[in-house]
Design an enzyme around this catalytic site. Structure first.
Site, PDB file in Angstrom:
ATOM      1  N   CYS A 112     107.391  79.592 -64.109  1.00 40.48           N
ATOM      2  CA  CYS A 112     107.502  78.265 -63.487  1.00 40.48           C
ATOM      3  C   CYS A 112     107.587  77.146 -64.523  1.00 40.48           C
ATOM      4  O   CYS A 112     107.977  76.028 -64.193  1.00 40.48           O
ATOM      5  CB  CYS A 112     106.328  78.019 -62.556  1.00 40.48           C
ATOM      6  SG  CYS A 112     106.074  79.375 -61.416  1.00 40.48           S
ATOM      7  N   HIS A 252     105.057  71.001 -61.134  1.00 39.17           N
ATOM      8  CA  HIS A 252     105.572  72.247 -60.557  1.00 39.17           C
ATOM      9  C   HIS A 252     105.052  72.343 -59.128  1.00 39.17           C
ATOM     10  O   HIS A 252     103.870  72.105 -58.866  1.00 39.17           O
ATOM     11  CB  HIS A 252     105.113  73.442 -61.387  1.00 39.17           C
ATOM     12  CG  HIS A 252     105.371  74.739 -60.714  1.00 39.17           C
ATOM     13  ND1 HIS A 252     106.597  75.053 -60.162  1.00 39.17           N
ATOM     14  CD2 HIS A 252     104.559  75.813 -60.467  1.00 39.17           C
ATOM     15  CE1 HIS A 252     106.528  76.246 -59.611  1.00 39.17           C
ATOM     16  NE2 HIS A 252     105.310  76.732 -59.783  1.00 39.17           N
ATOM     17  N   ASN A 282     107.302  77.557 -53.449  1.00 37.48           N
ATOM     18  CA  ASN A 282     107.304  77.639 -54.914  1.00 37.48           C
ATOM     19  C   ASN A 282     108.596  78.311 -55.368  1.00 37.48           C
ATOM     20  O   ASN A 282     108.787  79.510 -55.163  1.00 37.48           O
ATOM     21  CB  ASN A 282     106.078  78.456 -55.344  1.00 37.48           C
ATOM     22  CG  ASN A 282     105.986  78.644 -56.849  1.00 37.48           C
ATOM     23  OD1 ASN A 282     106.927  78.379 -57.585  1.00 37.48           O
ATOM     24  ND2 ASN A 282     104.842  79.120 -57.300  1.00 37.48           N
TER      25      ASN A 282
HETATM   26  N1  ACO Z   1      97.649  84.264 -44.006  1.00 38.38           N
HETATM   27  C1  ACO Z   1      96.406  84.422 -43.534  1.00 38.38           C
HETATM   28  N2  ACO Z   1      95.369  84.806 -44.306  1.00 38.38           N
HETATM   29  C2  ACO Z   1      95.623  85.020 -45.610  1.00 38.38           C
HETATM   30  C3  ACO Z   1      96.910  84.866 -46.162  1.00 38.38           C
HETATM   31  C4  ACO Z   1      97.941  84.486 -45.300  1.00 38.38           C
HETATM   32  N3  ACO Z   1      99.211  84.297 -45.730  1.00 38.38           N
HETATM   33  N4  ACO Z   1      96.845  85.148 -47.475  1.00 38.38           N
HETATM   34  C5  ACO Z   1      95.562  85.461 -47.751  1.00 38.38           C
HETATM   35  N5  ACO Z   1      94.828  85.386 -46.625  1.00 38.38           N
HETATM   36  C6  ACO Z   1      93.399  85.646 -46.441  1.00 38.38           C
HETATM   37  C7  ACO Z   1      92.833  86.537 -47.509  1.00 38.38           C
HETATM   38  O1  ACO Z   1      93.037  87.892 -47.200  1.00 38.38           O
HETATM   39  C8  ACO Z   1      91.389  86.146 -47.459  1.00 38.38           C
HETATM   40  O2  ACO Z   1      90.769  86.800 -46.388  1.00 38.38           O
HETATM   41  P1  ACO Z   1      89.264  87.360 -46.506  1.00 38.38           P
HETATM   42  O3  ACO Z   1      88.418  86.141 -46.733  1.00 38.38           O
HETATM   43  O4  ACO Z   1      89.039  88.020 -45.199  1.00 38.38           O
HETATM   44  O5  ACO Z   1      89.281  88.293 -47.692  1.00 38.38           O
HETATM   45  C9  ACO Z   1      91.415  84.651 -47.140  1.00 38.38           C
HETATM   46  O6  ACO Z   1      92.711  84.407 -46.568  1.00 38.38           O
HETATM   47  C10 ACO Z   1      91.237  83.759 -48.318  1.00 38.38           C
HETATM   48  O7  ACO Z   1      92.090  84.177 -49.358  1.00 38.38           O
HETATM   49  P2  ACO Z   1      92.128  83.472 -50.736  1.00 38.38           P
HETATM   50  O8  ACO Z   1      93.074  84.207 -51.651  1.00 38.38           O
HETATM   51  O9  ACO Z   1      90.728  83.248 -51.230  1.00 38.38           O
HETATM   52  O10 ACO Z   1      92.757  82.060 -50.339  1.00 38.38           O
HETATM   53  P3  ACO Z   1      92.954  80.801 -51.225  1.00 38.38           P
HETATM   54  O11 ACO Z   1      92.324  79.669 -50.558  1.00 38.38           O
HETATM   55  O12 ACO Z   1      92.611  81.066 -52.672  1.00 38.38           O
HETATM   56  O13 ACO Z   1      94.526  80.584 -51.169  1.00 38.38           O
HETATM   57  C11 ACO Z   1      96.510  80.892 -52.504  1.00 38.38           C
HETATM   58  C12 ACO Z   1      95.406  81.579 -51.688  1.00 38.38           C
HETATM   59  C13 ACO Z   1      97.278  79.981 -51.586  1.00 38.38           C
HETATM   60  C14 ACO Z   1      97.416  81.986 -53.046  1.00 38.38           C
HETATM   61  C15 ACO Z   1      95.877  80.102 -53.646  1.00 38.38           C
HETATM   62  O14 ACO Z   1      94.964  80.887 -54.361  1.00 38.38           O
HETATM   63  C16 ACO Z   1      96.910  79.575 -54.624  1.00 38.38           C
HETATM   64  O15 ACO Z   1      97.713  78.730 -54.300  1.00 38.38           O
HETATM   65  N6  ACO Z   1      96.886  80.034 -55.876  1.00 38.38           N
HETATM   66  C17 ACO Z   1      97.777  79.531 -56.882  1.00 38.38           C
HETATM   67  C18 ACO Z   1      99.113  80.158 -56.799  1.00 38.38           C
HETATM   68  C19 ACO Z   1     100.023  79.465 -57.771  1.00 38.38           C
HETATM   69  O16 ACO Z   1      99.924  78.303 -58.022  1.00 38.38           O
HETATM   70  N7  ACO Z   1     100.936  80.160 -58.368  1.00 38.38           N
HETATM   71  C20 ACO Z   1     101.752  79.439 -59.339  1.00 38.38           C
HETATM   72  C21 ACO Z   1     102.294  80.265 -60.279  1.00 38.38           C
HETATM   73  S1  ACO Z   1     103.466  81.321 -59.530  1.00 38.38           S
HETATM   74  C22 ACO Z   1     104.560  81.748 -60.741  1.00 38.38           C
HETATM   75  O17 ACO Z   1     104.430  81.396 -61.860  1.00 38.38           O
HETATM   76  C23 ACO Z   1     105.693  82.656 -60.324  1.00 38.38           C
END
Ligand code: ACO
Length: 325
Positions: A112, A252, A282
């Site tokens: 990214c 980003h 993204n």
């Molecule tokens: N729909 C419903 N529930 C979901 C989903 C979904 N799509 N995805 C995950 N969950 C659930 C999980 O299973 C978990 O359930 P549990 O509590 O029963 O175990 C719960 O939701 C919470 O999951 P978390 O992973 O803790 O959720 P979080 O609030 O951290 O959000 C996210 C996840 C959106 C991926 C976040 O961590 C994020 O944005 N991270 C950064 C990603 C990023 O910026 N990437 C950039 C680089 S990418 C690149 O370079 C190619």
């Protein structure tokens, strides 16, 4: 003193819009969860166009907006994590399609952060090698490397491309300050995609290929909310600029919560951040040039405006640039 100026931007995204509701049919998720955790409402997903196709259309759009002839381009750099082929590079395919006879061409792999890395490399090459006009593209068809059965990643990504044209300037330099860096150890632990395995007659183990993006979302989130404000502070300090004189920060586009948290930590109004993650998700290396192209298309940037680009992503990598138009 030799510098660079940016002549213009362009972008292209596939027409196929996939909403959160559409994704409810594919994995166990909800529109509400995706909007609340990411701010993403929809993304564009290719129904056949490859990374080269998107890059080519973004390049044509940038050439048109810059009123620039393809024949003057003598350097092409493409940032991508999702190339159609390992060889030729995406940049070489674009060089061939545009028939830019005098252009050197290569790809940059910095996920990214790739577009900002490429901007820094292109401007350095223009200043030092005699190259005069560069086409810099970020293009991704991430849908090729997304695991469509993994709800924690497949809802996040989209396909698209953005491009910029840079030209040598004998007096001014529009790129006021830059930073770029990496943390390979953290990258290996938190965000990996398409790991190629050795499968030759010379080894006995039949290794299974990992094709898809695997991400520890929480780890990447923590990294992103700390590095985004650091990039902004470093650029302001290096260039002796005040945040109040910056018209837009173009981050980003990974997650609205990351952008909101960065604004809170920097104690600045969220409105200073340009956001389109709600419409594209993204798009990795394409996210910043698509946002820049939109800003110009909407007439939101005027001569003399200063903006900050701030990228972070796989590698892990991060990069920033403070630009005066
Ligand atoms: N729909 C419903 N529930 C979901 C989903 C979904 N799509 N995805 C995950 N969950 C659930 C999980 O299973 C978990 O359930 P549990 O509590 O029963 O175990 C719960 O939701 C919470 O999951 P978390 O992973 O803790 O959720 P979080 O609030 O951290 O959000 C996210 C996840 C959106 C991926 C976040 O961590 C994020 O944005 N991270 C950064 C990603 C990023 O910026 N990437 C950039 C680089 S990418 C690149 O370079 C190619």
């Amino acid at each position: 003193m030799k510098g660079v100026k940016i002549l213009g931007f362009g972008h292209y995204c596939p027409e196929n819009i996939v909403s959160n509701v559409d994704l409810e049919e594919i994995v166990e998720t909800t529109d509400e969860w995706i909007i609340k955790r990411t701010g993403i409402k929809e993304r564009r997903i290719s129904t056949g166009e490859g990374t080269v196709d998107l890059a080519y259309k973004a390049a044509l759009n940038a050439l048109e907006n810059s009123k620039c002839s393809k024949d003057d381009i003598d350097l092409i750099i493409v940032a991508t994590t999702s190339p159609d082929k390992l060889m030729p590079s995406t940049a070489c395919s674009i060089q061939g399609l545009l028939d830019c006879k005098n252009a050197a061409a290569f790809d940059i792999s910095a996920a990214c952060s790739g577009f900002v890395y490429s901007l820094i490399v292109a401007s350095s090459l223009i200043k030092t090698t005699g190259k005069k006009k560069a086409l810099v593209i970020g293009s991704e068809v991430l849908s090729k490397i997304v695991d469509w059965s993994d709800r924690s990643t497949c809802v996040l990504f989209g396909d698209g491309a953005g491009a910029a044209i840079l030209e040598i300037s004998e007096n001014d330099d529009c790129i006021i300050s830059t930073c770029f860096a990496a943390d390979g150890n953290l990258g290996e632990k938190s965000l990996v995609a398409a790991e190629l395995k050795i499968n030759t007659p010379f080894i006995s183990d039949n290794l299974e290929e990992k094709r898809y993006i695997e991400m520890k979302g929480g780890e990447v989130f923590k990294f992103a909310v700390s590095v985004l404000p650091e990039i902004v502070r470093e650029l302001l300090e290096k260039s002796n600029e005040d945040i109040n004189d910056i018209k837009f920060i173009v981050p980003h586009q990974a997650n609205l919560r990351i952008i909101d948290e960065a604004a809170r930590r920097l104690k600045i109004n969220k409105e200073k951040f340009y956001v389109n993650v709600d419409r594209y998700g993204n798009t990795s290396a394409a996210s910043i040039p698509i946002a820049l192209s939109e800003l110009f298309e909407k007439g939101l940037i005027n001569k003399g405006d200063k903006i900050i680009l701030a990228a972070f992503g796989g590698g892990l990598t991060w990069a920033g640039a403070l630009i005066k138009f």
